[in-house]
Structures are given as structure tokens and as C-alpha cells.
Design a protein around this motif. Structure first.
Motif: not given
Ligand SMILES: C[S@@+](CC[C@H](N)C(=O)[O-])C[C@H]1O[C@@H](n2cnc3c(N)ncnc32)[C@H](O)[C@@H]1O
Ligand code: SF4
Length: 406
Positions: A258-259, A261-263, A266
């Protein structure tokens, strides 16, 4: 299934590849791996083929090692020739490659360029421990043609690094990543380990934040594997350290994904994230595609056209074999078509791109339908003829792979 092959058979023809392995040499991506079997100290969790002594014997000591690796590269070029495959990736791994002077690593790369045709866009990675590089050594590696640096960071928490027996401070890996960028490296990776005994959710979040505050385009995050025979395994079995449970490992993975991907990172393989296609590690992709590579160095594994072999593990035995003009291969196996198909499935299923459903057996395709129903494979990809893990599937990747290949 081990087969005695000409590669090993005759001292007078020490490096001969069977014709069957040569088929496809020209059309299959080809990479070189160079193993550097030295570390300043051994980390308590690590069972890689690496040695802390510098008294390993003639040809095997650090000062002579580059010359010994070059001797195997020359044999490799002889065995693969006369129509040599073009080298698309080089990966220098360890151990700690950067315990060798940058000039030695540069000499190995220069020899590869002498011996082999090398692709114009060749990817050349070295692994590096944060405390073993300097702005000067990184500049020398860049100038020599290295294009990518992979730094072992593991954690940003001091007490976690202590349990892992790492020698660097929490900030050193990020600093080294900055130095690599300043030296001109466009591609920089940080390796993290999660699930170390004593690591908290906050420690892991801080490690991820530290990585994201650094100038990297690639992150690898591995669950700590407690390898038999390591100091870590002994400490856990004596009850000195707790064993991390699987639910915590799953939570850490979800948190990492999650961390990252948010940044803008991928996933493209279960344990690897990149900022874009150009930032992927092409050498690892070559392994995962079951393509061809020659592994140089003690204990190194190679795969060419279904022939797999591995070198003797001890650097002294390795150097002695080469000095005598013999293959350093300890053993080899010729994979059947069925073995190769199975490997392709096992490796391909871990990738973001997945694999075509028709690579699976009839039973595997049937089970893939079940895995879609269970939320483990993506329904849209399945409808389009591919098996691609869902987020939940990634957490259970090993079990899904077992189910689809049974
Ligand atoms: C074998 S090391 C070689 C590079 C370098 N010496 C270093 O330590 O960074 C490559 C990576 O393997 C991973 N690794 C090694 N042993 C592991 C284990 N038992 N569990 C999980 N990851 C491991 C670490 O993340 C490490 O960065
Ligand atoms: S520095 Fe890397 S290769 Fe060496 S012992 Fe530690 S993890 Fe293993």
C-alpha cells in the motif's frame, strides 16, 4: 535426474556444451552473473555462499579473485562460441562485490566487453553494502559502465539492524543511494527485509518511509527467511528471539504494498516494485523468464537451453579447478520439456504480467477457475486468457503456485 554431461565429463574437453543446449542461444536473452564470495562479517540470517576470511588460498583471495573470475569468463566464451550470444544484462552479486576495489569490478566488466558482444542498452548491476561504497568508488563504477546499484538496507531501525548483525547505521543506506545518484546512476535499488524478530509495525513503516524519502526507482522487500544452520536460527531455537508469525508477515507485506503503490512504485514481481518499466531489474526478469545465463564464481548456478549446472562452492576448489583448466561445475542436470514448463509456470505466476492460461495443464486450468472464484486470480485477466495474482493471491503466492502445478 542428474545427468553426467560433457560439461563435466572429460578433463580434456572441460567446457563443452551439448548441442541441445545451444539451440536457441541466438534468440534467447542472455545474461552473465558474477558471484563475489566475500563479506566483512556474516549477517546472522544469511546462508549465501560467502566467506569472511581473506586466507582462502591461491586464486581465491580477494586480491586475486577478479583474475580468477575472468578465467571462467574466458572459458565461458570458449564454450558458448563461436557464435556468441549478445549479453543483455550483467549482475555482480554476493557476498559483497564492493569489498573488491572498484577497479577490479571495472576489469571484470571490461573483460566481458572484450569477450562477448554486448547490447547497446546493456544493464549492469552491482550489489553493494552501504558501508562499502564511497562517492569515489561509485563514480569509478559508473565510469566503467555499471548502470545500476542495488544496496542492502534491510531496515531503518537500529535495533532491527542489530538483530540482523548488519554493520551499517540506519541512515547509511539512504546516504549511499544519494551518493549513487550523484555519481550518475539512474537506477538505484534498496533491499528491505520485514519480519525480523522485535520489528514493530512502526519500525516497518519508518523503513518504508526512509526508502521513499531516498532517490531510488526500485525497492525489493523480502520476508525474513530463517535459514537452517544460521546464527539467527540458533538464537530462535534457544528462545533468545521470537519467531515472527505468518499473520505479521502478511500484514507487513500489505503495508509495504500500500505504501509503495501510493508513492508510485508498482509491483512487477511479488517481492519487487519499480517506478516504471524502465526501472525494472532486467537481469532478474531474465531469470524469471527462464532465459539463458552463465553464472561465474564459486557456487554460481547457470542455465543454458535446459541444461542447468552449478559450480563447486568453495572458492579454493573453484580457483584450483580453473587453474588446472577444468570446469568448475560440480554437477549438472538436463531439464526435460516437462520440467522446463513447470519452472516457467512457477516463475511466471509470481509476475505482475502473470502467464498465459494455456501454459497450465488441463487440471491447472480447472484449478485456475477455482482460484478466480476464491479471489486469488484476477477475473478480467482470466477472461483474457491469463493467470494473474490478485492482491490476496500475492499473499498466498506459494500456495496458489502449488495448487496450479500439482
Ligand atoms: C545476499 S545479499 C547480497 C548483497 C549484500 N551483501 C547485502 O547484504 O545487501 C542480497 C539480499 O538478500 C536478502 N537476503 C539474504 N538473506 C536473506 C534471508 N535469510 N531472508 C530474507 N532476505 C535475505 C537481503 O535483503 C539482501 O539484501
Ligand atoms: S552482507 Fe549480504 S551476503 Fe554478506 S552475510 Fe550479510 S546478507 Fe549475506
Amino acid at each position: 535426474m542428474n545427468t553426467v554431461l560433457p560439461l563435466l565429463e572429460s578433463p580434456t574437453r572441460p567446457f563443452v556444451l551439448p548441442d541441445s543446449a545451444r539451440e536457441g542461444l541466438a534468440t534467447t536473452p542472455f545474461g552473465l552473473y558474477v558471484h563475489v564470495p566475500f563479506c566483512a562479517t556474516r549477517c546472522g540470517y544469511c546462508d549465501f555462499n560467502t566467506y569472511t576470511s581473506d586466507e582462502l588460498g591461491p586464486g581465491a583471495n580477494r586480491a586475486e579473485y577478479a583474475g580468477t573470475a575472468i578465467a571462467e569468463l574466458r572459458r565461458a566464451a570458449d564454450a558458448l562460441g563461436p557464435d556468441l550470444p549478445t549479453v543483455s544484462t550483467v549482475f555482480v552479486g554476493g557476498g559483497t562485490p564492493t569489498l573488491l576495489p572498484a577497479d577490479d569490478l571495472a576489469a571484470v566488466l571490461a573483460e566481458i566487453r572484450e569477450l562477448f558482444p554486448v547490447a547497446g542498452d546493456v544493464e549492469v548491476t552491482t550489489e553493494a553494502n552501504p558501508e562499502t561504497v564511497t562517492p569515489q568508488s561509485l563514480a569509478r563504477l559508473r565510469e566503467a559502465g555499471f548502470t545500476r546499484v542495488s544496496l542492502g538496507m534491510q531496515s531503518a531501525a537500529e535495533h532491527v539492524l542489530a538483530v540482523l548483525d548488519r554493520r551499517h547505521t540506519p541512515g547509511r543506506a539512504v546516504e549511499a543511494a544519494h551518493e549513487a545518484r550523484a555519481a550518475g546512476f539512474e537506477h538505484v535499488n534498496l533491499d528491505l527485509i520485514y519480519g525480523t524478530p522485535g520489528e514493530s509495525d512502526e519500525d516497518w513503516a519508518a523503513s518504508l518511509d526512509a526508502v521513499l524519502a531516498s532517490p531510488v526507482d526500485h525497492v525489493s522487500a523480502y520476508a525474513l527467511i530463517v535459514e537452517d544452520g544460521t546464527r539467527l536460527a540458533r538464537r530462535i531455537s534457544r528462545g533468545e528471539l521470537p519467531m515472527t508469525d505468518d499473520d505479521v508477515l502478511a500484514d507487513r507485506y500489505v503495508q509495504a504494498d500500500a505504501t509503495l503503490q501510493k508513492a508510485g512504485f508498482h509491483w512487477y514481481e511479488v517481492s519487487n516494485w519499480a517506478t516504471g518499466d524502465a526501472a525494472r531489474c532486467r537481469h532478474n526478469e531474465l531469470y524469471w523468464a527462464n532465459a539463458n545465463w552463465w553464472g561465474v564464481g564459486p557456487g554460481a548456478h547457470s542455465h543454458v537451453g535446459g541444461l542447468r549446472w552449478w559450480n563447486v562452492r568453495h572458492p579454493a576448489a573453484y580457483a584450483d579447478r580453473l587453474a588446472a583448466g577444468l570446469s568448475p561445475a560440480q554437477d549438472a542436470e538436463l531439464l526435460s520439456e516437462a520440467d522446463r514448463a513447470l519452472e516457467t509456470i512457477m516463475l511466471g505466476l509470481r509476475l505482475r504480467d502473470g502467464l498465459p492460461l494455456d501454459a497450465l495443464s488441463a487440471i491447472g486450468r480447472e484449478r485456475a477457475r477455482g482460484a478466480v472464484a476464491d479471489g486469488l486470480l484476477e477475473p478480467e485477466a482470466h477472461a483474457a486468457g491469463r493467470a494473474v495474482l490478485t492482491d490476496r493471491g500475492r499473499l498466498l503466492a506459494d500456495a496458489v503456485i502449488r495448487d496450479l502445478t500439482d
